[in-house]
Design an enzyme around this catalytic site. Structure first.
Site, PDB file in Angstrom:
ATOM      1  N   ASP A   1      33.521  31.792  33.980  1.00 53.90           N
ATOM      2  CA  ASP A   1      33.444  32.406  35.157  1.00 53.90           C
ATOM      3  C   ASP A   1      33.606  31.087  36.171  1.00 53.90           C
ATOM      4  O   ASP A   1      33.683  29.851  35.606  1.00 53.90           O
ATOM      5  CB  ASP A   1      31.993  33.139  35.522  1.00 53.90           C
ATOM      6  CG  ASP A   1      32.314  34.128  36.451  1.00 53.90           C
ATOM      7  OD1 ASP A   1      32.813  34.062  37.612  1.00 53.90           O
ATOM      8  OD2 ASP A   1      31.439  35.323  36.440  1.00 53.90           O
TER       9      ASP A   1
ATOM     10  N   ASN B   1      37.450  40.407  32.018  1.00 55.30           N
ATOM     11  CA  ASN B   1      36.607  41.490  32.720  1.00 55.30           C
ATOM     12  C   ASN B   1      36.561  40.834  34.200  1.00 55.30           C
ATOM     13  O   ASN B   1      36.262  41.531  35.048  1.00 55.30           O
ATOM     14  CB  ASN B   1      35.204  41.495  32.214  1.00 55.30           C
ATOM     15  CG  ASN B   1      34.235  42.150  33.042  1.00 55.30           C
ATOM     16  OD1 ASN B   1      34.049  43.217  33.107  1.00 55.30           O
ATOM     17  ND2 ASN B   1      33.217  41.144  33.452  1.00 55.30           N
TER      18      ASN B   1
ATOM     19  N   TYR C   1      44.259  46.861  44.564  1.00 50.25           N
ATOM     20  CA  TYR C   1      43.738  47.083  43.352  1.00 50.25           C
ATOM     21  C   TYR C   1      44.113  47.935  42.272  1.00 50.25           C
ATOM     22  O   TYR C   1      44.170  47.701  41.023  1.00 50.25           O
ATOM     23  CB  TYR C   1      42.168  47.487  43.775  1.00 50.25           C
ATOM     24  CG  TYR C   1      41.145  47.375  42.895  1.00 50.25           C
ATOM     25  CD1 TYR C   1      40.675  46.306  42.303  1.00 50.25           C
ATOM     26  CD2 TYR C   1      40.730  48.539  42.396  1.00 50.25           C
ATOM     27  CE1 TYR C   1      39.596  46.267  41.493  1.00 50.25           C
ATOM     28  CE2 TYR C   1      39.397  48.417  41.581  1.00 50.25           C
ATOM     29  CZ  TYR C   1      39.069  47.459  41.103  1.00 50.25           C
ATOM     30  OH  TYR C   1      37.876  47.379  40.092  1.00 50.25           O
TER      31      TYR C   1
ATOM     32  N   LYS D   1      45.250  47.057  38.527  1.00 52.27           N
ATOM     33  CA  LYS D   1      44.419  47.928  37.542  1.00 52.27           C
ATOM     34  C   LYS D   1      45.564  48.771  36.690  1.00 52.27           C
ATOM     35  O   LYS D   1      45.410  48.914  35.455  1.00 52.27           O
ATOM     36  CB  LYS D   1      43.368  48.738  38.112  1.00 52.27           C
ATOM     37  CG  LYS D   1      42.279  47.687  38.531  1.00 52.27           C
ATOM     38  CD  LYS D   1      41.555  46.705  37.585  1.00 52.27           C
ATOM     39  CE  LYS D   1      40.270  45.989  38.188  1.00 52.27           C
ATOM     40  NZ  LYS D   1      39.956  45.133  37.161  1.00 52.27           N
TER      41      LYS D   1
ATOM     42  N   THR E   1      27.405  47.373  41.077  1.00 53.40           N
ATOM     43  CA  THR E   1      27.491  45.814  40.902  1.00 53.40           C
ATOM     44  C   THR E   1      27.798  45.285  42.231  1.00 53.40           C
ATOM     45  O   THR E   1      27.981  46.206  43.108  1.00 53.40           O
ATOM     46  CB  THR E   1      28.581  45.416  39.690  1.00 53.40           C
ATOM     47  OG1 THR E   1      29.716  45.559  40.417  1.00 53.40           O
ATOM     48  CG2 THR E   1      28.372  46.171  38.394  1.00 53.40           C
TER      49      THR E   1
HETATM   50  N1  LIG Z   1      31.540  47.804  39.731  1.00 59.64           N
HETATM   51  C1  LIG Z   1      32.723  48.636  39.741  1.00 59.64           C
HETATM   52  O1  LIG Z   1      32.528  49.854  40.755  1.00 59.64           O
HETATM   53  C2  LIG Z   1      33.853  48.432  38.980  1.00 59.64           C
HETATM   54  C3  LIG Z   1      34.616  49.712  38.604  1.00 59.64           C
HETATM   55  C4  LIG Z   1      35.756  49.651  37.811  1.00 59.64           C
HETATM   56  C5  LIG Z   1      36.056  48.367  37.313  1.00 59.64           C
HETATM   57  N2  LIG Z   1      35.508  47.196  37.616  1.00 59.64           N
HETATM   58  C6  LIG Z   1      35.905  45.810  37.334  1.00 59.64           C
HETATM   59  O2  LIG Z   1      35.003  45.592  36.492  1.00 59.64           O
HETATM   60  C7  LIG Z   1      34.976  44.048  36.338  1.00 59.64           C
HETATM   61  C8  LIG Z   1      34.003  43.317  36.389  1.00 59.64           C
HETATM   62  O3  LIG Z   1      33.071  43.871  37.782  1.00 59.64           O
HETATM   63  P1  LIG Z   1      31.740  43.761  38.203  1.00 59.64           P
HETATM   64  O4  LIG Z   1      31.706  45.246  38.732  1.00 59.64           O
HETATM   65  O5  LIG Z   1      30.960  43.274  37.266  1.00 59.64           O
HETATM   66  O6  LIG Z   1      31.684  42.884  39.714  1.00 59.64           O
HETATM   67  P2  LIG Z   1      31.114  41.591  39.867  1.00 59.64           P
HETATM   68  O7  LIG Z   1      31.631  41.131  41.218  1.00 59.64           O
HETATM   69  O8  LIG Z   1      29.806  41.711  39.597  1.00 59.64           O
HETATM   70  O9  LIG Z   1      31.768  40.464  38.721  1.00 59.64           O
HETATM   71  C9  LIG Z   1      33.078  39.914  38.701  1.00 59.64           C
HETATM   72  C10 LIG Z   1      33.118  38.620  38.196  1.00 59.64           C
HETATM   73  O10 LIG Z   1      34.421  38.241  37.919  1.00 59.64           O
HETATM   74  C11 LIG Z   1      34.199  36.766  38.517  1.00 59.64           C
HETATM   75  N3  LIG Z   1      35.448  36.564  39.175  1.00 59.64           N
HETATM   76  C12 LIG Z   1      36.104  36.778  40.221  1.00 59.64           C
HETATM   77  N4  LIG Z   1      37.434  35.991  40.365  1.00 59.64           N
HETATM   78  C13 LIG Z   1      37.538  35.130  39.196  1.00 59.64           C
HETATM   79  C14 LIG Z   1      38.279  34.090  39.084  1.00 59.64           C
HETATM   80  N5  LIG Z   1      39.453  34.089  39.461  1.00 59.64           N
HETATM   81  N6  LIG Z   1      38.220  33.495  37.794  1.00 59.64           N
HETATM   82  C15 LIG Z   1      36.988  33.941  36.911  1.00 59.64           C
HETATM   83  N7  LIG Z   1      36.101  34.759  37.356  1.00 59.64           N
HETATM   84  C16 LIG Z   1      36.231  35.513  38.223  1.00 59.64           C
HETATM   85  C17 LIG Z   1      33.114  36.788  39.539  1.00 59.64           C
HETATM   86  O11 LIG Z   1      32.836  35.458  39.720  1.00 59.64           O
HETATM   87  C18 LIG Z   1      32.148  37.781  38.988  1.00 59.64           C
HETATM   88  O12 LIG Z   1      31.372  37.026  38.180  1.00 59.64           O
HETATM   89  C19 LIG Z   1      35.946  43.620  37.361  1.00 59.64           C
HETATM   90  O13 LIG Z   1      37.514  43.396  36.945  1.00 59.64           O
HETATM   91  C20 LIG Z   1      36.174  44.922  38.299  1.00 59.64           C
HETATM   92  O14 LIG Z   1      37.394  44.942  38.810  1.00 59.64           O
HETATM   93  C21 LIG Z   1      34.386  47.260  38.523  1.00 59.64           C
END
Ligand SMILES: NC(=O)c1ccc[n+]([C@@H]2O[C@H](COP(=O)([O-])OP(=O)(O)OC[C@H]3O[C@@H](n4cnc5c(N)ncnc54)[C@H](O)[C@@H]3O)[C@@H](O)[C@H]2O)c1
Length: 267
Positions: free
Chosen positions: A40, A88, A153, A157, A188
């Protein structure tokens, strides 16, 4: 002995690993005896999240192509192998009121789509050396249906899902299963700016644990190229793509794609 399935002796890397889904998944993997490295952005907070979960930490900005390779090298050097990669890391782009914020659009593409491509390219040699393994991409429901409030987004995706489906046949021939997990809204930090709207409307959102279960299942028993929808009250189910009409020959028969254009497994 193969470690390509989750368990003691196998090694997993999670990008965006200190976020909501990453932490929930890491906890499950650690319970199962898997060695886990969380990659991260660099911060004291992120380092201590990894330490508290009993995981290694690797500094990674997924938009940095060389850094993706360096992290995989670091994991192999420290743990001897790599069996599963969870691509992720992700950001949302819904903080602009503009009709089309091109800078924001490109930023999301950089992290959520190109980060997946770079991560896959970096991990492939290590997974091959391990005798096979898994790549699980955290896409989103927004990759399967349009998201009017956040087109960048949705494109990123959707691109990630198309990438997974396109890569799957040739990777499967190498013993590498690539899948996508497509969650609906989940509780989250990424939904902080819009959480109140869900609460006001009584709209159900997933827990990070429900998504982590789907990510783990995708490693353990995912079908190559599958995109698993995760929704509250439904759990994880593979999305059934309808396919597109085939070309017809002059005589009205279904045309078959030339053999040279098909992956070896489909010839
Ligand atoms: N929470 C939702 O509603 C949801 C739904 C569908 C998909 N997602 C996807 O799930 C994945 C995880 O998200 P989450 O919900 O745990 O949110 P989150 O914000 O808690 O986690 C995202 C993580 O990605 C890291 N990150 C961001 N930019 C980065 C980069 N350039 N390099 C390395 N790390 C980076 C952040 O520091 C963070 O730890 C993401 O890809 C998000 O798009 C989330």
């Amino acid at each position: 002995m193969t470690h390509t399935t989750p368990g003691p002796g196998s090694v997993a890397l999670i990008t965006g690993g200190t976020g909501g889904f990453g932490r929930a998944l890491a906890a499950r993997l650690r319970e199962g005896g898997v060695t886990v490295v969380l990659a991260d952005l660099d911060s004291e907070r992120n380092r201590s999240v990894a330490a508290d979960l009993g995981c290694g930490f690797a500094v990674l900005d997924v938009t940095d192509r060389a850094a993706n390779r360096a992290v995989v090298e670091q994991v192999e050097a420290e743990h001897g192998r790599l069996d599963a990669v969870f691509l992720n890391a992700g950001i949302a782009g819904f903080d602009s009121d503009e009709l089309l914020d091109v800078d924001g659009f490109l930023r999301v593409l950089d992290v959520d789509l190109l980060g997946v491509v770079y991560g896959t390219a970096a991990a492939l040699p290590a997974l091959q050396r391990a005798g096979g393994g898994a790549i699980v991409v955290t896409a989103s429901l927004a990759g399967l249906s349009p998201m009017a409030t956040d087109p960048g987004y949705s494109v990123a995706k959707g691109g990630a899902v198309a990438f997974v489906r396109s890569m799957a046949p040739r990777l499967a021939a190498e013993g590498i299963t690539v899948t996508a997990v497509c969650p609906g809204f989940a509780d989250t930090a990424i939904i902080d700016p819009i959480r109140a709207e869900f609460q006001k409307a009584g709209f159900p959102v997933l827990t990070a644990g429900e998504v982590a279960d789907a990510m783990l299942a995708a490693w353990a028993s995912g079908e190559p190229g599958a995109a698993y929808i995760v929704q509250p009250g439904i759990g994880a189910v593979p999305y059934r793509f309808k396919g597109v009409p085939s070309a017809r020959t002059a005589t009205g028969e279904t045309a078959v794609v030339p053999e040279a254009l098909r992956p070896p497994s489909m010839r």
